[in-house]
Design an enzyme around this catalytic site. Structure first.
Site, PDB file in Angstrom:
ATOM      1  N   HIS A 309       0.853  -1.198   0.000  1.00 44.85           N
ATOM      2  CA  HIS A 309       0.000   0.000   0.000  1.00 44.85           C
ATOM      3  C   HIS A 309       0.882   1.239   0.000  1.00 44.85           C
ATOM      4  O   HIS A 309       1.923   1.245   0.653  1.00 44.85           O
ATOM      5  CB  HIS A 309      -0.919   0.015   1.232  1.00 44.85           C
ATOM      6  CG  HIS A 309      -2.072   0.948   1.085  1.00 44.85           C
ATOM      7  ND1 HIS A 309      -1.963   2.289   1.329  1.00 44.85           N
ATOM      8  CD2 HIS A 309      -3.344   0.726   0.688  1.00 44.85           C
ATOM      9  CE1 HIS A 309      -3.138   2.860   1.099  1.00 44.85           C
ATOM     10  NE2 HIS A 309      -3.990   1.949   0.709  1.00 44.85           N
ATOM     11  N   ASP A 367      -8.030  -4.820  -0.459  1.00 47.29           N
ATOM     12  CA  ASP A 367      -8.573  -5.306  -1.735  1.00 47.29           C
ATOM     13  C   ASP A 367      -8.340  -6.798  -1.934  1.00 47.29           C
ATOM     14  O   ASP A 367      -9.094  -7.453  -2.652  1.00 47.29           O
ATOM     15  CB  ASP A 367      -7.962  -4.523  -2.901  1.00 47.29           C
ATOM     16  CG  ASP A 367      -8.487  -3.110  -2.910  1.00 47.29           C
ATOM     17  OD1 ASP A 367      -9.688  -2.951  -2.712  1.00 47.29           O
ATOM     18  OD2 ASP A 367      -7.691  -2.175  -3.078  1.00 47.29           O
TER      19      ASP A 367
END
Ligand code: CMC
Length: 432
Positions: A309, A367
């Site tokens: 991320h 996700d």
């Protein structure tokens, strides 16, 4: 401990006089140098992608990527995901506080009264090819709402802004579900206000006029969590897009449609869809090692989708919650032995233990798990980003609304560092 600086002086290596700039502090997070007056001295800053620039004040969401913290209006995401439903979180984001019982009822009723679309909007859907991507349909239908509610071109009236917020929040699930129904060729299912926000969306996705869809409580709870965890995430690309479009006084439907367009990009909202594509490509547990090798190889552009991320250098707090939900859903639906989900869980285990991923703090992100949960629920890959958009509508509206109440709000108008031709003389076409 050293005291915090309150101003900074910018000096130049020529005869321009030094410029003193104040340093501003928020309630949490990094201080910022206030460069607003710099332009008065004929000097501008250069920061493509806003990597070091705060574009606004905001009271809505706080993230600390190093520590893995995410707060909405001061409440840690873990507490909200555990104790609230999506509409309470939407109320918190948009109105600034968690609702009490009475406010909750009023807000819920207002949303329920606006879940249907104007009947003429059916024709907007019917203009698309049947294989249209749900995001293409969503962008257009949300933008088209401006044609149905022209009173919302006036964005100066707070009451009208509140009404627009309710309309967008209430109709987003209907638009998202219908964009799927249209591509699958099934009739549109109308919203049922006796259902919760999450159940209603699942009903509009999966029920048909011939058969009821009985919503499994574990599945609807998991879907509620997906919505809560995606509701807002500070000044990301789509939220900044909504603010930039809104800064010109554009109507709310145009702003949210622009946010959906930005979210559609694979570097932003498309990662959960990409994760599932990758799992399909890996295909079998026996091939995981090859793909891990490829992910580590600097000469191979392949990356393990659903890992890492930009902001979180620790476990994304949303991923930790989604991981728990993911295991609950796979257990409930008896999918632990399904080869695709076994493969996903094996990949998660290897990456969490592998030195390459541990050293670089590359944890599975939200996700990774939300893609798996949605696949387990029977939601097709093409709908993943549309569901993200439906959840993020709450955050986009909150940020748009906040921008309009901010006295220092100005039309967004970045500067540039021009690197093109110097002035030159025009040449007629035969002389070029
Ligand atoms: N697989 C393999 N290696 C990776 C990965 C990955 N998914 N992500 C980062 N790395 C490596 C990268 O090669 C680099 O290695 P080295 O230091 O040896 O050069 C190191 O880790 C740091 O990576 P980075 O490129 O500096 O990290 P970034 O902040 O630029 O990228 C990212 C963040 C999310 C774009 C990236 O991790 C990625 O591409 N992940 C896969 C796509 C994905 O899952 N995206 C969804 C993010 S969550 C969405 C949201 O919150 O809206």
């Amino acid at each position: 401990m050293a005291t915090k600086p309150t101003k900074v002086t910018l000096t130049f290596d020529n005869d321009i006089l030094p410029v003193e700039l104040p340093i501003l502090s928020g309630t949490l997070g990094n201080d910022v140098i206030d460069i607003r007056t710099l332009g008065n001295h004929g000097i501008y800053t250069y920061d493509p992608g806003f990597l070091s620039t705060a574009s606004c004040n905001s009271n809505i969401t706080f993230i600390n990527g190093e520590k893995g913290l995410l707060y909405h209006r001061g409440y840690p995401i873990e507490q909200l995901a555990k104790n609230c439903d999506f509409l309470e979180v939407a109320h918190l984001l948009i109105q600034g506080e968690l609702p009490n019982r009475e406010q909750n009822k009023t807000f819920r009723t207002a949303v329920e009264r606006h879940t249907m679309l104007h009947d003429q909007m059916n024709n907007v859907f019917r203009g698309f090819r049947r294989d249209a991507h749900p995001m293409a349909v969503m962008v257009s239908v949300v933008g088209a709402m401006a044609a149905f509610y022209p009173e919302h071109t006036d964005v100066s009236d707070p009451k009208l802004r509140e009404k627009a917020a309710i309309r967008l929040l209430a109709k987003a699930p209907t638009i998202a579900a219908w964009s799927y129904k249209y591509t699958s060729g099934q009739p549109f299912m109308y919203p049922q206000n006796k259902l919760s926000f999450a159940e209603n969306f699942l009903h509009m996705m999966f029920a048909t006029p011939c058969e009821d869809y009985v919503v499994n409580p574990v599945v609807s709870k998991a879907f509620e969590r997906i919505l809560i965890l995606h509701a807002d995430h500070e000044q990301n690309a789509s939220t900044s897009t909504v603010r930039l479009v809104g800064s010109s006084g554009a109507n709310p439907f145009a702003c949210i449609a622009a946010g959906i367009a930005s979210l559609w990009g694979p570097a932003h909202g498309g990662a959960n869809e990409a994760t599932l594509k990758m799992l399909d490509e890996i295909g079998d547990i026996s091939r995981i090692d090859d793909f891990i090798k490829r992910a580590k190889d600097k000469n191979d552009s392949f990356r393990l989708m659903g890992f890492g991320h930009r902001v979180y250098r620790n476990m994304d707090p949303r991923a930790a919650i989604m991981r728990e939900t993911c295991h609950e859903v796979l257990n409930e639906l008896g999918l632990n032995d399904d080869p695709m989900f076994k493969l996903a869980m094996r990949l998660e285990k290897i990456a969490l233990e592998d030195d390459y991923f541990v050293k670089r703090k590359l944890y599975p992100n939200v996700d990774f798990y939300s893609g798996i949960v949605m696949r387990a629920m029977g939601i097709p890959n093409s709908m993943f980003t549309a569901i993200f958009a439906l959840a993020r509508t709450a955050g986009w509206i909150a940020q748009w609304h906040e921008m309009h109440t901010e006295p220092s709000n100005k039309i967004g108008r970045p500067r540039q560092l021009y690197t093109g031709e110097m002035k030159r003389e025009f040449a007629p076409i035969n002389d070029r």
